[in-house]
Scaffold this motif. Structure first.
Motif, PDB file in Angstrom:
ATOM      1  N   LYS A   1       0.837  -1.202   0.000  1.00 17.82           N
ATOM      2  CA  LYS A   1       0.000   0.000   0.000  1.00 17.82           C
ATOM      3  C   LYS A   1       0.874   1.255   0.000  1.00 17.82           C
ATOM      4  O   LYS A   1       0.562   2.247  -0.675  1.00 17.82           O
ATOM      5  N   ALA A   2       1.990   1.220   0.729  1.00 22.60           N
ATOM      6  CA  ALA A   2       2.910   2.363   0.748  1.00 22.60           C
ATOM      7  C   ALA A   2       3.472   2.613  -0.652  1.00 22.60           C
ATOM      8  O   ALA A   2       3.610   3.773  -1.078  1.00 22.60           O
TER       9      ALA A   2
ATOM     10  N   PHE B   1      -4.358   2.830   4.054  1.00 21.12           N
ATOM     11  CA  PHE B   1      -3.032   2.616   4.633  1.00 21.12           C
ATOM     12  C   PHE B   1      -3.083   2.767   6.155  1.00 21.12           C
ATOM     13  O   PHE B   1      -2.470   1.990   6.884  1.00 21.12           O
TER      14      PHE B   1
END
Length: 167
Positions: free
Chosen positions: A12-13, A116
């Motif tokens: 996700k980052a 996130f």
């Protein structure tokens, strides 16, 4: 240990990082008009910060990925990650308030950061608070651990006073 590329938080980052890169490129290619030179510099700074913060998030996750990383180091990285994510949102708000109109990507990015945030909160709960090194600043110690009870000389394999007596 799970490969970093398969860790949902890291993935996700990286998604956020890629989306920020796209947002910055689109804004840089747009014909923004600034009322003052300072306003233009502030937007340019916000775009720089967006990129720096989106780069920092996966870097900090990778830095503490592993079971042998103590709690205090993981918590310190977690603080940097949280701050970077919040700063991305703040910079988006600033750019929008400065008159940038094509904000469809902004909402997409805000949603990605919210997703996130949930993964991040779950990740932090996996930190073992009893696998730590004492933080002498007192910020990242588990509850009940006193930062001032630690003497760095306790880690020495010999008594330093005995060493100096022999000289």
């Amino acid at each position: 240990m799970e490969e970093l590329e398969h860790v949902p938080l890291y993935k996700k980052a990286k998604d956020i990082q890629n989306l920020v890169d796209s947002v910055v490129d689109v804004i840089m290619d747009s014909q923004l008009e600034y009322e003052t030179e300072q306003e233009g510099q502030m937007i340019d700074d916000s775009l720089t910060y967006l990129g720096e913060n989106s780069d920092l998030i996966p870097q900090k996750i990778a830095l503490v990925h592993g079971e042998d990383i103590p709690y205090n180091e993981k918590m310190e990285s977690a603080c940097f990650i949280k701050n970077a994510a919040i700063e991305i949102l703040t910079d988006l708000d600033h750019i929008e308030l400065s008159g940038y109109k094509d904000i469809e990507y902004f909402d997409l990015l805000r949603n990605e950061i919210d997703d996130f945030r949930i993964l991040f909160a779950e990740w932090v709960t996996t930190f073992d608070p009893w696998d730590y090194e004492i933080d002498r600043w007192g910020l990242f110690n588990p509850p009940g651990v006193k930062y001032d009870d630690y003497d760095p000389d306790d880690d020495l394999p010999f008594d330093i006073d005995d060493f100096f007596e022999d000289l």
